[in-house]
Design a protein around this motif. Structure first.
Motif, PDB file in Angstrom:
ATOM      1  N   CYS A  63      47.768  -5.324   7.825  1.00 21.65           N
ATOM      2  CA  CYS A  63      46.961  -6.420   7.258  1.00 21.65           C
ATOM      3  C   CYS A  63      46.347  -7.310   8.331  1.00 21.65           C
ATOM      4  CB  CYS A  63      47.823  -7.289   6.346  1.00 21.65           C
ATOM      5  SG  CYS A  63      48.372  -6.463   4.871  1.00 21.65           S
ATOM      6  N   SER A  80      42.495 -17.372   6.620  1.00 24.55           N
ATOM      7  CA  SER A  80      41.547 -16.814   5.659  1.00 24.55           C
ATOM      8  C   SER A  80      40.119 -17.011   6.147  1.00 24.55           C
ATOM      9  CB  SER A  80      41.716 -17.505   4.315  1.00 24.55           C
ATOM     10  OG  SER A  80      40.764 -17.033   3.407  1.00 24.55           O
ATOM     11  N   ARG A 120      37.727 -17.170   3.868  1.00 23.55           N
ATOM     12  CA  ARG A 120      37.070 -17.835   2.747  1.00 23.55           C
ATOM     13  C   ARG A 120      36.876 -19.316   3.049  1.00 23.55           C
ATOM     14  NH1 ARG A 120      40.133 -16.042  -2.663  1.00 23.55           N
ATOM     15  NH2 ARG A 120      39.075 -17.935  -3.328  1.00 23.55           N
ATOM     16  N   ALA A 145      46.485  -3.619   0.030  1.00 22.78           N
ATOM     17  CA  ALA A 145      45.333  -4.266  -0.618  1.00 22.78           C
ATOM     18  C   ALA A 145      45.751  -5.551  -1.325  1.00 22.78           C
ATOM     19  CB  ALA A 145      44.679  -3.303  -1.602  1.00 22.78           C
ATOM     20  N   GLN A 146      46.883  -5.518  -2.021  1.00 23.80           N
ATOM     21  CA  GLN A 146      47.385  -6.700  -2.719  1.00 23.80           C
ATOM     22  C   GLN A 146      47.727  -7.801  -1.715  1.00 23.80           C
ATOM     23  OE1 GLN A 146      51.060  -6.054  -4.794  1.00 23.80           O
ATOM     24  NE2 GLN A 146      51.068  -8.095  -5.705  1.00 23.80           N
ATOM     25  N   GLU A 193      44.524  -9.365  -0.240  1.00 26.96           N
ATOM     26  CA  GLU A 193      43.924 -10.245  -1.243  1.00 26.96           C
ATOM     27  C   GLU A 193      44.685 -11.575  -1.331  1.00 26.96           C
ATOM     28  OE1 GLU A 193      43.572 -10.091  -6.010  1.00 26.96           O
ATOM     29  OE2 GLU A 193      42.885  -8.304  -4.944  1.00 26.96           O
ATOM     30  N   SER A 194      46.009 -11.508  -1.309  1.00 24.81           N
ATOM     31  CA  SER A 194      46.833 -12.725  -1.377  1.00 24.81           C
ATOM     32  C   SER A 194      46.672 -13.569  -0.117  1.00 24.81           C
ATOM     33  CB  SER A 194      48.300 -12.358  -1.565  1.00 24.81           C
ATOM     34  OG  SER A 194      48.487 -11.721  -2.792  1.00 24.81           O
ATOM     35  N   GLU A 222      44.024 -13.697   1.809  1.00 25.23           N
ATOM     36  CA  GLU A 222      42.702 -14.320   1.768  1.00 25.23           C
ATOM     37  C   GLU A 222      42.698 -15.540   0.857  1.00 25.23           C
ATOM     38  OE1 GLU A 222      39.587 -14.012   3.269  1.00 25.23           O
ATOM     39  OE2 GLU A 222      40.795 -12.862   4.681  1.00 25.23           O
TER      40      GLU A 222
END
Length: 99
Positions: free
Chosen positions: A70, A88, A90, A35-36, A39-40, A42
């Motif tokens: 991942c 990413s 985003r 999960a970490q 998140e990194s 992204e």
């Protein structure tokens, strides 16, 4: 996504100055570490990770396992550190333009 040799060289040069963000220790590649890392990835697309001495996994094994979980590509493995890349989704971050 398979990276070409030229893209790997470009990502390695960008990752050279990064500090490890994700640390893998006794818990190996747990759901929290995944999960970490997601998140990194992204937020930055390129993440350097390190494997501590207490881990049962070699650095190569940890890199491949974490990349698989991942959906990322392993850019480089050196010593106890490795680098992962994933584009990413985003729109509010500066994206890495691969050659």
């Amino acid at each position: 996504m398979a990276l070409t040799g030229k893209q790997v060289r470009q990502l390695r040069s960008l990752a050279h100055h990064l500090n490890p963000v994700v640390q893998i220790g006794r818990g190996d590649v747990s759901d929290t570490v995944v999960a970490q890392t997601v998140e990194s990835l992204e937020a930055h697309e390129l993440v350097k990770c390190s494997v501590q001495d207490g881990s049962d996994l070699s650095c190569r094994e940890a890199a491949e396992l974490l990349a698989e979980r991942c959906g990322a590509d392993v850019v480089q493995v050196i010593g106890h550190r490795f680098t992962l890349y994933r584009p990413s989704s985003r729109k509010d971050i500066e994206k890495i333009v691969l050659v």
